[in-house]
Write an enzyme that holds these catalytic residues in place. Sequence first.
Site, short mmCIF file in Angstrom:
data_model
loop_
_atom_site.label_atom_id
_atom_site.label_comp_id
_atom_site.label_asym_id
_atom_site.label_seq_id
_atom_site.Cartn_x
_atom_site.Cartn_y
_atom_site.Cartn_z
CE LYS B 82 -3.96 1.86 2.62
NZ LYS B 82 -4.92 1.55 3.70
CB SER B 160 -8.11 3.52 2.88
OG SER B 160 -7.28 2.89 3.84
CB SER B 184 -8.59 0.42 5.66
OG SER B 184 -9.23 1.66 5.74
#
Lengths: 131, 469
Positions: B82, B160, B184
């Site tokens: 990420k 996210s 997330s």
Amino acid sequence: MKKRIGAVLSRREFARRAALLSATSVVSPAAMLDLPSAGGGDYQVDAGGPKLSPEGQAEASARYQQVLSLYGERLNDEQKTRVKKMCAELQPALDHIRSYELENGNAPALYLKPLYEREKRQQSTSANGKP
Amino acid sequence: MLKESLLYASVGELAKQIESKQLSPVELTESYLERSEKLGSRLNAYARLTPTVALEQAKIAEKEIRRGHYRGPLHGIPYAAKDLLAVKGIPTTWGAKTYADQVFDYNAAVIEHLKNVGAVMLGKAAMIELAGGMGYTFASASLQGETKNPWNTTCWTCGSSSGSGAIVAAGLAAFAIGTETWGSIVCPSAFCGVSGLRPTYGRVSRRGAMALSYSMDKIGPMARSAEDCARIFAAIAGHDPLDRSTLPVDRAAFTYSPAADLKSRPLRIGWLTNAWKEVDPSVKKALDAAHKALAQHFPSVREASLPEGPWEDAANVILSTEVSSAFSGLIRSGRVNELTDPRGQIAGYVNLTISGADYNTALRLREILQGKMTELFDSYDVLAAASLPLPATPLNLDLDKGLSFPDPLGGIGNLCGLPALSVPCGFTEKKLPVGLQFVAKAGDDMAVLQAGKIFQQHTDWHRKHPTLN
């Protein structure tokens, strides 16, 4: 160049903001948030908004005024409307956590580490046979 | 390019072939890169690919393995990180325009751990700007735009860790690293039909990761199975003297050995009756089947309920306050206006007004809740419920209207730092994945992984893949 808010404030600027903030205590909260007054009962922010008590409404209004006084210059009308709505939406969460009965000895939990350390202490205490 | 079935193989399956020198890490990396170049941009899955780093790491891995120096199950395995994890010399954008050119001169601890076990970094996964900490209303709240769900590209992946979910589901990497403050990892895992582990708070070092909420942020793997999550978690978990939020050495470390079979023990499952107010009918069918499967394969499945209280609000107050502190400079300078999402541009101003007393009250409630959850876990080893009460939502949905509902399990789990695992448990009639979530007490990540592994031994939902042309 963008104006830096959050840098050191001049005495005059501080006084101006303080005045704006203190004004929230004398202006009708409903007027500040442009909200309809329910005549002593609950207040409704808008059709989809939360119902707030007069105290809650006053606090949401003060919050909104605080944002306006500090950052209002950089917000357009649409953003101000959203901020107003968000101030009202935050209020029930605050009211909710405040309504939970806590005792003076209820300390804040920070990380999990203290939780484990407490467990360890309890284990060693019981192993020692001491209270 | 290697055949698609191999690119969808689990870490365990790939590792066997790599260790026995039947599969070349370089060839595997080249194939994932080629597929990522082709499909990644269509899905907006990557913030950037890092082919030079990937091929360099793959060549080193291959050389080492040929010489007989096999580092373990992640050696030569390609993954995506990420884009809030610092990678030395490569832009780390945190998904936001304001930080588009940000470059760190060090690696995040997780990146370093994965490098040490020989994993191969293919690129940085797209994400919601600032991990959604400033709030967002649309899936497009990202420097890369909205990430499309590989199962249906008119739907979102959730956030996210949007890119991480899409990358694993589309077979663009063997696994990805995501992060969760609230939802997330669990939500993108459910929407994308992959297995995702949100570890206990403090088990994985956050050094070099963007801070959103200091007392709630966690880093975890998203992969093809619970067992893969266990393998990856074993590589990234551990005490870090440079991250004071990590747990002590004996509490943070996690070891996994397939021989030990996740230290099998009979698990008492609590089927939560109040995790969601309403469950979408399209999800309910898969969920009922999952409930049945649990009842068949676990010794004890009884109904359980979460304690009632202002826990979600407490979690919200903590998160909002901590994020407004973490990004205080961005908010006060007005640069927050550079964020894409209309809510993200202004929510910070409101959050800054939350008082210290309210923040502290929320922390005190956390302490109360931790006690209540410890009591609940006296009766159950693992709690289970739908990961989300609905399937992947349309890309252009106003999330305030369509993906906004009470989430007591997410609030409680993240407030108390509890581990959770989301695994696929079926599909809706429109062929969108449905996720099943397991939650255990703090520190018992093994329990959720074991529950997931047993569930996946008896089901094959985790082996299903989308058709991407």
